[in-house]
Structures are given as structure tokens and as C-alpha cells.
Design an enzyme around this catalytic site. Structure first.
Site, PDB file in Angstrom:
ATOM      1  N   THR A   1       6.553   2.716  12.795  1.00 36.52           N
ATOM      2  CA  THR A   1       7.022   2.551  11.409  1.00 36.52           C
ATOM      3  C   THR A   1       7.997   1.379  11.251  1.00 36.52           C
ATOM      4  O   THR A   1       8.626   0.937  12.205  1.00 36.52           O
ATOM      5  CB  THR A   1       7.698   3.852  10.941  1.00 36.52           C
ATOM      6  OG1 THR A   1       8.691   4.201  11.899  1.00 36.52           O
ATOM      7  CG2 THR A   1       6.700   4.974  10.813  1.00 36.52           C
TER       8      THR A   1
ATOM      9  N   ASN B   1       6.408   5.695  23.500  1.00 33.96           N
ATOM     10  CA  ASN B   1       6.936   5.456  22.160  1.00 33.96           C
ATOM     11  C   ASN B   1       8.140   4.522  22.240  1.00 33.96           C
ATOM     12  O   ASN B   1       9.265   4.954  22.448  1.00 33.96           O
ATOM     13  CB  ASN B   1       7.308   6.801  21.512  1.00 33.96           C
ATOM     14  CG  ASN B   1       7.881   6.627  20.113  1.00 33.96           C
ATOM     15  OD1 ASN B   1       8.142   5.509  19.681  1.00 33.96           O
ATOM     16  ND2 ASN B   1       8.080   7.727  19.413  1.00 33.96           N
ATOM     17  N   PHE B   2       7.856   3.224  22.086  1.00 32.05           N
ATOM     18  CA  PHE B   2       8.922   2.213  22.045  1.00 32.05           C
ATOM     19  C   PHE B   2       9.099   1.748  20.605  1.00 32.05           C
ATOM     20  O   PHE B   2       9.438   0.600  20.353  1.00 32.05           O
ATOM     21  CB  PHE B   2       8.553   1.000  22.908  1.00 32.05           C
ATOM     22  CG  PHE B   2       8.453   1.281  24.376  1.00 32.05           C
ATOM     23  CD1 PHE B   2       9.192   2.296  24.969  1.00 32.05           C
ATOM     24  CD2 PHE B   2       7.643   0.507  25.190  1.00 32.05           C
ATOM     25  CE1 PHE B   2       9.108   2.544  26.324  1.00 32.05           C
ATOM     26  CE2 PHE B   2       7.555   0.743  26.549  1.00 32.05           C
ATOM     27  CZ  PHE B   2       8.282   1.774  27.122  1.00 32.05           C
TER      28      PHE B   2
ATOM     29  N   CYS C   1      -4.815 -12.573 -17.518  1.00 29.33           N
ATOM     30  CA  CYS C   1      -5.123 -13.800 -16.764  1.00 29.33           C
ATOM     31  C   CYS C   1      -4.461 -14.991 -17.450  1.00 29.33           C
ATOM     32  O   CYS C   1      -3.918 -15.880 -16.790  1.00 29.33           O
ATOM     33  CB  CYS C   1      -6.628 -14.009 -16.655  1.00 29.33           C
ATOM     34  SG  CYS C   1      -7.450 -14.106 -18.257  1.00 29.33           S
TER      35      CYS C   1
ATOM     36  N   ASN D   1      10.271   7.948   6.621  1.00 22.94           N
ATOM     37  CA  ASN D   1      10.749   9.215   7.194  1.00 22.94           C
ATOM     38  C   ASN D   1      11.926   9.006   8.113  1.00 22.94           C
ATOM     39  O   ASN D   1      12.097   7.926   8.700  1.00 22.94           O
ATOM     40  CB  ASN D   1       9.617   9.929   7.943  1.00 22.94           C
ATOM     41  CG  ASN D   1       9.463   9.424   9.358  1.00 22.94           C
ATOM     42  OD1 ASN D   1      10.112   9.902  10.273  1.00 22.94           O
ATOM     43  ND2 ASN D   1       8.618   8.421   9.554  1.00 22.94           N
TER      44      ASN D   1
ATOM     45  N   CYS E   1      -5.458 -15.240 -11.246  1.00 20.50           N
ATOM     46  CA  CYS E   1      -6.097 -14.540 -12.371  1.00 20.50           C
ATOM     47  C   CYS E   1      -6.992 -13.409 -11.870  1.00 20.50           C
ATOM     48  O   CYS E   1      -7.021 -12.322 -12.454  1.00 20.50           O
ATOM     49  CB  CYS E   1      -6.894 -15.515 -13.231  1.00 20.50           C
ATOM     50  SG  CYS E   1      -8.082 -16.490 -12.290  1.00 20.50           S
TER      51      CYS E   1
ATOM     52  N   CYS F   1      -6.346 -20.972  -7.410  1.00 20.95           N
ATOM     53  CA  CYS F   1      -5.373 -20.142  -6.681  1.00 20.95           C
ATOM     54  C   CYS F   1      -5.793 -18.670  -6.628  1.00 20.95           C
ATOM     55  O   CYS F   1      -5.344 -17.927  -5.788  1.00 20.95           O
ATOM     56  CB  CYS F   1      -3.999 -20.250  -7.327  1.00 20.95           C
ATOM     57  SG  CYS F   1      -3.911 -19.504  -8.955  1.00 20.95           S
TER      58      CYS F   1
ATOM     59  N   CYS G   1      -1.705 -17.341 -15.645  1.00 21.08           N
ATOM     60  CA  CYS G   1      -2.013 -18.749 -15.358  1.00 21.08           C
ATOM     61  C   CYS G   1      -1.128 -19.676 -16.195  1.00 21.08           C
ATOM     62  O   CYS G   1      -0.626 -20.678 -15.699  1.00 21.08           O
ATOM     63  CB  CYS G   1      -3.494 -19.034 -15.624  1.00 21.08           C
ATOM     64  SG  CYS G   1      -3.983 -20.663 -15.040  1.00 21.08           S
TER      65      CYS G   1
ATOM     66  N   CYS H   1      10.033   4.095  17.561  1.00 23.99           N
ATOM     67  CA  CYS H   1      10.757   4.872  16.564  1.00 23.99           C
ATOM     68  C   CYS H   1      12.040   4.141  16.161  1.00 23.99           C
ATOM     69  O   CYS H   1      12.892   3.874  17.013  1.00 23.99           O
ATOM     70  CB  CYS H   1      11.069   6.233  17.173  1.00 23.99           C
ATOM     71  SG  CYS H   1      11.394   7.460  15.944  1.00 23.99           S
TER      72      CYS H   1
HETATM   73  C1  LIG Z   1       7.039  12.028   9.713  1.00 27.77           C
HETATM   74  C2  LIG Z   1       6.592  11.078  10.750  1.00 27.77           C
HETATM   75  C3  LIG Z   1       6.935  11.297  12.073  1.00 27.77           C
HETATM   76  C4  LIG Z   1       6.533  10.423  13.050  1.00 27.77           C
HETATM   77  N1  LIG Z   1       6.843  10.687  14.345  1.00 27.77           N
HETATM   78  C5  LIG Z   1       6.409   9.865  15.326  1.00 27.77           C
HETATM   79  C6  LIG Z   1       6.638  10.193  16.690  1.00 27.77           C
HETATM   80  O1  LIG Z   1       7.202  11.221  17.017  1.00 27.77           O
HETATM   81  N2  LIG Z   1       6.199   9.330  17.619  1.00 27.77           N
HETATM   82  C7  LIG Z   1       5.527   8.162  17.302  1.00 27.77           C
HETATM   83  O2  LIG Z   1       5.139   7.411  18.203  1.00 27.77           O
HETATM   84  N3  LIG Z   1       5.288   7.842  16.005  1.00 27.77           N
HETATM   85  C8  LIG Z   1       5.710   8.676  15.035  1.00 27.77           C
HETATM   86  N4  LIG Z   1       5.405   8.359  13.718  1.00 27.77           N
HETATM   87  C9  LIG Z   1       4.710   7.122  13.410  1.00 27.77           C
HETATM   88  C10 LIG Z   1       3.188   7.324  13.310  1.00 27.77           C
HETATM   89  O3  LIG Z   1       2.650   7.763  14.526  1.00 27.77           O
HETATM   90  C11 LIG Z   1       2.485   6.013  12.901  1.00 27.77           C
HETATM   91  O4  LIG Z   1       2.733   5.022  13.887  1.00 27.77           O
HETATM   92  C12 LIG Z   1       2.948   5.473  11.552  1.00 27.77           C
HETATM   93  O5  LIG Z   1       3.156   6.544  10.661  1.00 27.77           O
HETATM   94  C13 LIG Z   1       1.970   4.491  10.948  1.00 27.77           C
HETATM   95  O6  LIG Z   1       0.721   5.072  10.675  1.00 27.77           O
HETATM   96  P1  LIG Z   1       0.291   5.580   9.192  1.00 27.77           P
HETATM   97  O7  LIG Z   1       0.475   4.428   8.260  1.00 27.77           O
HETATM   98  O8  LIG Z   1      -1.131   6.031   9.343  1.00 27.77           O
HETATM   99  O9  LIG Z   1       1.204   6.702   8.859  1.00 27.77           O
HETATM  100  C14 LIG Z   1       5.799   9.257  12.711  1.00 27.77           C
HETATM  101  C15 LIG Z   1       5.439   9.043  11.379  1.00 27.77           C
HETATM  102  C16 LIG Z   1       5.817   9.945  10.405  1.00 27.77           C
HETATM  103  C17 LIG Z   1       5.409   9.711   8.987  1.00 27.77           C
HETATM  104  S1  SF4 Z   2     -10.617 -11.995 -17.789  1.00 25.66           S
HETATM  105 FE1  SF4 Z   2      -9.641 -10.125 -17.077  1.00 25.66          FE
HETATM  106  S2  SF4 Z   2      -7.467 -10.512 -17.271  1.00 25.66           S
HETATM  107 FE2  SF4 Z   2      -8.511 -12.052 -18.475  1.00 25.66          FE
HETATM  108  S3  SF4 Z   2      -8.560 -11.244 -20.529  1.00 25.66           S
HETATM  109 FE3  SF4 Z   2     -10.472 -10.664 -19.548  1.00 25.66          FE
HETATM  110  S4  SF4 Z   2     -10.110  -8.664 -18.678  1.00 25.66           S
HETATM  111 FE4  SF4 Z   2      -8.102  -9.505 -19.162  1.00 25.66          FE
HETATM  112  S1  SF4 Z   3      -7.624 -19.616 -10.280  1.00 30.92           S
HETATM  113 FE1  SF4 Z   3      -5.442 -19.993 -10.641  1.00 30.92          FE
HETATM  114  S2  SF4 Z   3      -5.414 -21.982 -11.659  1.00 30.92           S
HETATM  115 FE2  SF4 Z   3      -7.523 -21.237 -11.804  1.00 30.92          FE
HETATM  116  S3  SF4 Z   3      -7.610 -20.174 -13.723  1.00 30.92           S
HETATM  117 FE3  SF4 Z   3      -7.106 -18.639 -12.210  1.00 30.92          FE
HETATM  118  S4  SF4 Z   3      -4.863 -18.531 -12.217  1.00 30.92           S
HETATM  119 FE4  SF4 Z   3      -5.438 -20.419 -13.251  1.00 30.92          FE
END
Ligand SMILES: Cc1cc2nc3c(=O)[nH]c(=O)nc-3n(C[C@H](O)[C@H](O)[C@H](O)COP(=O)(O)O)c2cc1C
Ligand code: SF4
Ligand code: SF4
Length: 432
Positions: free
Chosen positions: A205, A136-137, A352, A77, A385, A382, A356, A139
Site C-alpha cells: 500500500t 512483507n517489506f 469538450c 487502512n 476532450c 492532446c 479545450c 507495510c
Molecule cells: C486492511 C488491509 C490489510 C492489509 N494487510 C496486509 C498484510 O498484513 N500484509 C501484506 O503484505 N499486505 C497487506 N495489505 C496490502 C495488500 O496485500 C495489497 O498489497 C494492497 O491492498 C494492494 O492491493 P489491492 O489494491 O488489490 O487492495 C493489506 C491491505 C489492506 C486493505
Molecule cells: S462531444 Fe462529448 S463533451 Fe463535447 S459536447 Fe458532445 S457529448 Fe459533450
Molecule cells: S484533442 Fe486537444 S486540442 Fe484537439 S480538440 Fe481535443 S482538447 Fe482540443
């Protein structure tokens, strides 16, 4: 039903769900309906100094990122602080607080970075009977170019200075709202604490451009062919916010400083995760803007049910995961797992295998009839998958028991040991 009553920096609310300072909290009409829906508290949309109200753009002010199902994942926003006259906001705040005594009502503030301006606004809000202030530090757009918002939040010395003024000129609890647009979140949090803040709230934000219009070559939202960076929020920012909350919660300099967790909270589960990482309550904006005020009812019933199931109280949840947040070098290198595919659940899509084979460790075999099996002698665990598989719980990571031989390395699974004592660690070799 578990008792969700919450007390944050001495401010009581029937539950830990507050609406963050933003459009949902910018007027009496909204805030009253939010309270009717069940929200425990609100942080009123940021008020500025006395004088002509700020002016918003008249074109679109949002950009967005969606999932494949068009579910909103991230919202950007370019809106400024309140554009309603100060007296109107103050009158409405007072009226709301009188009517809703059991709910938290905190006023967000942003004025120029001089002591007189802060003293003046604090005196103006005194007789609203609001429960506290949030500075509000954070914005990142519009106001920052005028030396406010994140322009203050990016300089720890300014945060400390302004927080100190606020504590000098007001008896209200003071929450300092931090910007994530910095390198190390611990520094501004430490500065807020030094300045006397009662709590920090985060995140505001994140600076962002969500997309570019490839016909007129303007960033979205496009205002007459030009765009500017805006503030990103919603589910996409939750991982960034969780990490920052955890960093503050486990930092010895700020440990114990109350935290209000903000960023992408959409479900009770998101909220519980913030609480577990040390937040004393949560604030919500995008979820309410996407689904309406009644979304709080799922949050209340879900959190309550979870606490009942776990047989713990709300305060037992707060900070519960913090001792388990550590640095990489302390992770157990003797914890060995292997991927396992549930053949009954598998839909044979082959994702998967592709992942992999092409980008991991060539540890999945595909037979002629498309049966996919893990080669334990190649699997490095890792879990790529697991993350690309479209079927929930189809692939799981199974730990090897202590003493079992890892078919990949030929080494027996041993006791906990980490990088700090590993023979390949150059600093261990140097010490020997
Ligand atoms: C449209 C909009 C306006 C906002 N205005 C303010 C504001 O005036 N003051 C403020 O501190 N944060 C403002 N925010 C930030 C929100 O308070 C919040 O910190 C941020 O959106 C993250 O939270 P969320 O992921 O739940 O949206 C705004 C956010 C949005 C989307
Ligand atoms: S294990 Fe998951 S990702 Fe791999 S073939 Fe089956 S459904 Fe697809
Ligand atoms: S965990 Fe990683 S290395 Fe093991 S099968 Fe899945 S993708 Fe391959």
C-alpha cells in the site's frame, strides 16, 4: 474455455488469481470459502514473530475515496499484521493446505530485522506444507515504526540481506513484496534479486491520508480525535502499480525475474493488463473486500474468454506489452492525429468545448445551436476532450495518413522519427 492453470515460481494453481495477504486471508474460515469461490491461491495474512500478538486499534481502521456513484475507488487502512496467535495461524494453514492440495498457499512473514528471528520463524512454518513465503517489506504504518515492513523495503541493502537469510534457512520459494513508498522501484527489485529472491510481488500500500475531518480537524480514520497515515490501495492505485511492474519487467538488471502483480485489480481486464506488462500472476485484496469472494468468477470467465478470442494461451499474454513500453524520447513524433466528434452520439453538453477553450488549444468551435466541431488547424491532438466527454466513443482520435499535410503545421506526415534526432533537440545540435 482457455486453460488458466498457472505456475508461478514452481507453485501450481488452477488460475493466476491469488488473494493478497490481508483480511480476506487471515483465517481458515475465510481462505476455505475463498477457495470454494474459485481463487487459485492465497497469500496468508502476514505472520509475525512468536510472542504476544500485535494489537490493532479498536476504532475505525479504514478511510476511503469514492466516485460520484459512491463506488469505492481508493481504500486506506491502518491495520497491522495478523493479531491472532502464531500457533493458531500455523495450525489453520496446515489444515487448509492438506485439504486444498491443488491451490497455492503462500505465507507472508514479517519479523525483526535480525537473522535469528528469520531463522526461527522459517523453522516454525516448515511443517505447514505451505508452498512458499512472501516477505512483507511493504507495510507502511505501525510496523515500519518498529523497524519492519517498509522500513526494510526502503533500504535495498536490508532487502538483500534478509532475502539472503531466508534463502539460506529455507528451501521454499521466496517472493519479496515491495513497497511503492520509494523513489525508484528498480532498486529494491534489484536488491531482492541479488539476495536470491525467486520473485517479487508489488505493490504493497501507498502512504496516504485520504481525508481530514473539518469539524474535529483530524485525519480520517479518526481515532479519538487523532489520525495517522495509512496504506492506500484499490482501483486508484492501479496506474502506479502497473508502471512499477513495467519498470521491473523492462529493466535489464531484473528482466525475467518473476513478478506477482498487485494493486487495484478488480476485473479480468485489470488482471490481463498486469499480465501483459510482465506479471506472472496477480494478487487481489480491495476488490474482494468490496464485492466478496465470488468476484473471482468474473475474473476467471473474462480472462478465459479474452484468451479464446485472441487465440492465445495464458503464457503468451505474460509480458506481451513489455516491448511496447519505452522512454518518451523514442515516441514517434510523426504520428499525427486529430480529434473527431461523432455528431450522432454528441449530447451537446459542451464539456469538450470548455476544456479545450479554457485549458487546451481553442480547437473546438461551438455554433449558435450548440453543434461542436473540431478545428483541425488548431487541434494538437492532446485528447483532453476525449477524456472529459461523458459519452463513450463520441470523440475519437483519427490518425492522418502518411504524406497527408497537417493543417496545423503545414508539414507532411513523415516516417517514424523521435526526439533523439529532432533538430530542436539541443544534444543533436551539439553533436553536429
Ligand atoms: C486492511 C488491509 C490489510 C492489509 N494487510 C496486509 C498484510 O498484513 N500484509 C501484506 O503484505 N499486505 C497487506 N495489505 C496490502 C495488500 O496485500 C495489497 O498489497 C494492497 O491492498 C494492494 O492491493 P489491492 O489494491 O488489490 O487492495 C493489506 C491491505 C489492506 C486493505
Ligand atoms: S462531444 Fe462529448 S463533451 Fe463535447 S459536447 Fe458532445 S457529448 Fe459533450
Ligand atoms: S484533442 Fe486537444 S486540442 Fe484537439 S480538440 Fe481535443 S482538447 Fe482540443
Amino acid at each position: 474455455m482457455a486453460n488458466l492453470s498457472s505456475e508461478f515460481v514452481g507453485i501450481k494453481s488452477p488460475n493466476p488469481f491469488w488473494l493478497a495477504s490481508a483480511p480476506p486471508t487471515d483465517k481458515q474460515y475465510n481462505v476455505e470459502r475463498a477457495f470454494e469461490a474459485g481463487w487459485g491461491g492465497v497469500v496468508w495474512k502476514t505472520l509475525g514473530a512468536e510472542g504476544p500478538p500485535v494489537v490493532n486499534v479498536n476504532g475505525p481502521r479504514y478511510g476511503a475515496i469514492w466516485g460520484a456513484d459512491r463506488r469505492l475507488l481508493g481504500l486506506n487502512n491502518i491495520e497491522l499484521i495478523t493479531d491472532r496467535p502464531l500457533e493458531v495461524n500455523l495450525r489453520e494453514i496446515k489444515a487448509v493446505k492438506r485439504k486444498w492440495r491443488d491451490r497455492a498457499l503462500v505465507i507472508s512473514l514479517m519479523v525483526p530485522c535480525d537473522e535469528e528471528s528469520w531463522k526461527d520463524i522459517l523453522h516454525r512454518i516448515e511443517d505447514t506444507e505451505a508452498d512458499g513465503v512472501e516477505l512483507n517489506f511493504g507495510c507502511p504504518h505501525g510496523m515500519a515504526e518498529r523497524g519492519m515492513g517498509s522500513a526494510v523495503g526502503q533500504v535495498p541493502e536490508y532487502i538483500e540481506m534478509v532475502t539472503r537469510w531466508v534463502k539460506q534457512h529455507s528451501r521454499m520459494p521466496c517472493i519479496v513484496k515491495l513497497t511503492p513508498n520509494i523513489t525508484d522501484i528498480r532498486k529494491p527489485a534489484e536488491a531482492a534479486k541479488r539476495g536470491g529472491a525467486d520473485a517479487v510481488s508489488l505493490i504493497n500500500t501507498i502512504n496516504s491520508i485520504t481525508s481530514v475531518n473539518l469539524d474535529n480537524f483530524s485525519p480520517e480514520p479518526s481515532i479519538d480525535g487523532k489520525g495517522t497515515h495509512g496504506g492506500y490501495c484499490g482501483p486508484a492505485v492501479k496506474p502506479i502499480a502497473l508502471n512499477m511492474v513495467a519498470e521491473i519487467a523492462r529493466n535489464p538488471e531484473t528482466r525475467g525475474l518473476p513478478i506477482s502483480g498487485i494493486g487495484g485489480v478488480t476485473t479480468w481486464r485489470d488482471a490481463a493488463e498486469f499480465l501483459a506488462l510482465g506479471a506472472g500472476n496477480v494478487q487481489v485484496c480491495t476488490a474482494a473486500m468490496t464485492y466478496g469472494f465470488k468476484i473471482v468468477q468474473e475474473m476467471i470467465s473474462g480472462l478465459s474468454q479474452y484468451l479464446d478470442d485472441k487465440q492465445i494461451g495464458l503464457s503468451d499474454l505474460v509480458g506481451r506489452a513489455v516491448p511496447n513500453v519505452t522512454d518518451w524520447q523514442y515516441l514517434n513524433l510523426n504520428y499525427v492525429t486529430k480529434a473527431h466528434i461523432d455528431q450522432d452520439a454528441c449530447i451537446k453538453c459542451g464539456r469538450c468545448y470548455a476544456a479545450c477553450e479554457d485549458t487546451s488549444h481553442q480547437a473546438i468551435a461551438m455554433s449558435a445551436d450548440r453543434t461542436f466541431t473540431v478545428k483541425d488547424e488548431e487541434c494538437v491532438a492532446c485528447n483532453l476532450c476525449v477524456n472529459v466527454c461523458p459519452v463513450d466513443n463520441c470523440i475519437t482520435m483519427v490518425p492522418l495518413a502518411k504524406g497527408a499535410v497537417d493543417p496545423r503545421t503545414g508539414v507532411k506526415v513523415g516516417d517514424y522519427a523521435n526526439w533523439t534526432t529532432h533538430p530542436n533537440n539541443p544534444s543533436v545540435q551539439a553533436a553536429e
